[in-house]
Design a protein around this motif. Structure first.
Motif, PDB file in Angstrom:
ATOM      1  N   PRO A  16      -5.926 -14.001  19.537  1.00 40.21           N
ATOM      2  CA  PRO A  16      -4.516 -13.878  19.206  1.00 40.21           C
ATOM      3  C   PRO A  16      -3.660 -14.746  20.120  1.00 40.21           C
ATOM      4  O   PRO A  16      -4.071 -15.077  21.233  1.00 40.21           O
ATOM      5  N   LYS A  17      -2.476 -15.098  19.646  1.00 43.74           N
ATOM      6  CA  LYS A  17      -1.559 -15.924  20.446  1.00 43.74           C
ATOM      7  C   LYS A  17      -0.151 -15.367  20.344  1.00 43.74           C
ATOM      8  O   LYS A  17       0.225 -14.756  19.337  1.00 43.74           O
ATOM      9  N   SER A  18       0.615 -15.571  21.393  1.00 45.06           N
ATOM     10  CA  SER A  18       2.029 -15.227  21.395  1.00 45.06           C
ATOM     11  C   SER A  18       2.657 -15.829  22.637  1.00 45.06           C
ATOM     12  O   SER A  18       1.975 -16.099  23.627  1.00 45.06           O
ATOM     13  N   THR A  19       3.949 -16.017  22.589  1.00 43.76           N
ATOM     14  CA  THR A  19       4.695 -16.415  23.783  1.00 43.76           C
ATOM     15  C   THR A  19       5.579 -15.281  24.279  1.00 43.76           C
ATOM     16  O   THR A  19       6.290 -15.432  25.268  1.00 43.76           O
ATOM     17  N   ILE A  79       2.047 -10.112  23.921  1.00 44.14           N
ATOM     18  CA  ILE A  79       0.828 -10.475  24.642  1.00 44.14           C
ATOM     19  C   ILE A  79       0.151  -9.212  25.171  1.00 44.14           C
ATOM     20  O   ILE A  79      -1.075  -9.026  25.038  1.00 44.14           O
ATOM     21  N   ALA A  80       0.940  -8.329  25.766  1.00 43.33           N
ATOM     22  CA  ALA A  80       0.392  -7.072  26.284  1.00 43.33           C
ATOM     23  C   ALA A  80      -0.108  -6.185  25.153  1.00 43.33           C
ATOM     24  O   ALA A  80      -1.183  -5.572  25.255  1.00 43.33           O
ATOM     25  N   GLU A  81       0.652  -6.100  24.073  1.00 42.84           N
ATOM     26  CA  GLU A  81       0.260  -5.278  22.924  1.00 42.84           C
ATOM     27  C   GLU A  81      -1.090  -5.707  22.367  1.00 42.84           C
ATOM     28  O   GLU A  81      -1.960  -4.869  22.082  1.00 42.84           O
ATOM     29  N   THR A 115      -0.026 -17.286  32.385  1.00 42.65           N
ATOM     30  CA  THR A 115       0.015 -16.411  33.566  1.00 42.65           C
ATOM     31  C   THR A 115       0.277 -14.961  33.155  1.00 42.65           C
ATOM     32  O   THR A 115      -0.319 -14.029  33.723  1.00 42.65           O
ATOM     33  N   THR A 116       1.122 -14.755  32.153  1.00 41.71           N
ATOM     34  CA  THR A 116       1.356 -13.399  31.658  1.00 41.71           C
ATOM     35  C   THR A 116       0.091 -12.796  31.084  1.00 41.71           C
ATOM     36  O   THR A 116      -0.247 -11.637  31.358  1.00 41.71           O
ATOM     37  N   ALA A 117      -0.625 -13.584  30.271  1.00 45.01           N
ATOM     38  CA  ALA A 117      -1.869 -13.098  29.679  1.00 45.01           C
ATOM     39  C   ALA A 117      -2.890 -12.726  30.758  1.00 45.01           C
ATOM     40  O   ALA A 117      -3.546 -11.679  30.678  1.00 45.01           O
TER      41      ALA A 117
END
Length: 298
Positions: A243-246, A251-253, A35-37
């Motif tokens: 790319p992946k991140s939690t 995620i924004a970067e 949802t953030t992504a």
């Protein structure tokens, strides 16, 4: 927001070049990450049956409130479901876990070189699902040029995507050349070299590419982070990257890469960092006996 880059697949489907991956993202963190992504502007989400978080990817999409037509969902069939009598069951289970009527992109997760008839049978099932409208484009992951040749000889549709390990320390140039020759989009997993950070090695050239002088100097020049430089390298060379991140800030970067481009000489300097050192498993060695993991499709 600066318009994001898109790429057109060999069947005419246009997709975002930059996607969001959820490999090794725990199910309990996947919904919020997705949802953030999506809030940040990502419109391509990549998962797989073997990741164990397809359900959460689907729920994250539903919680976003976006229309189905606005998002490209990508998933993959695991090797335990390659046999002809299992492949369709595995595909339908992916749809059920995602909670979708169709998936935009569906790939074979790995080749199985010693059991390649099963690989072919699984891909033929994907061709069938494409004809039925249950998938918009089909492809493969971790295929070498030889695997691609063997597959294309026995099937009817050239894969639209080959998702493989690509980052500055492993450019996978031979695969990229084969993909380009065949009209297949190269899609990079571990695009900023995370595979070498998560699985450290004493072999020279296996460290953190984000600390390399070439990358850090470009970051300073453009006022960007090292990760943004590497992602821009992928986009400027025509690849898709996942790319992946939690972490919300990361995620924004990773998405803030559409307001600059690298010069040809700078792209070449990053290409020159290649060590030939693969961080992930050798696709030639993977099969259901060497890697007996199975997906629960119940």
């Amino acid at each position: 927001m600066t318009a994001q880059t898109t790429v057109t697949l060999n069947n005419g489907l246009e997709i975002p070049a930059l996607g969001f991956g959820v490999f090794q993202t725990p199910p309990e963190e996947t919904i919020s990450s997705v949802t953030t992504a999506l809030e940040d502007g990502y419109r391509l989400i990549d998962t797989a049956a073997s990741y164990g978080n397809e359900r959460e990817v689907g729920e994250g999409f539903r919680q976003s409130g976006l229309d189905r037509s606005e998002i490209v969902v990508e998933s993959k069939l695991w090797i335990s479901d390659y046999q002809a009598d299992k492949a369709e069951v595995g595909f339908e289970a992916s749809l059920r876990r995602l909670g979708l009527d169709y998936v935009d992109l569906y790939l074979l997760h790995q080749p199985t070189p010693v059991d390649f008839d099963d690989t072919i049978a699984a891909y033929q099932m994907l061709e069938q699902k494409l004809a039925e409208g249950k998938v918009r484009a089909i492809g493969v992951s971790n295929f070498s040029p030889d695997h691609l040749t063997r597959l294309i000889e026995k099937t009817s549709i050239v894969p639209a995507i080959n998702q493989v390990e690509v980052h500055p320390y492993f450019t996978n140039a031979t695969v990229q050349h084969a993909d380009a020759t065949l009209g297949i989009l190269t899609q990079a997993w571990s695009p900023i070299g995370g595979i070498h950070r998560y699985r450290p090695s004493d072999v020279p050239g296996s460290g953190n590419v984000l600390e390399h002088q070439v990358i850090t100097e470009l970051a300073a020049k453009y006022g960007k982070t090292p990760a943004q430089i590497v992602l821009r390298w992928h986009l400027d060379e025509g690849r898709s990257a996942l790319p992946k991140s939690t972490k919300a800030a990361r995620i924004a970067e990773n998405f803030a890469v559409f307001d600059f481009s690298l010069a040809p000489a700078e792209l070449a300097a990053i290409d020159a960092l290649d060590t030939g050192l693969r961080g992930g498993p050798d696709p030639e060695l993977l099969n259901t006996r060497s890697f007996p993991k199975a997906v629960d499709n119940s």
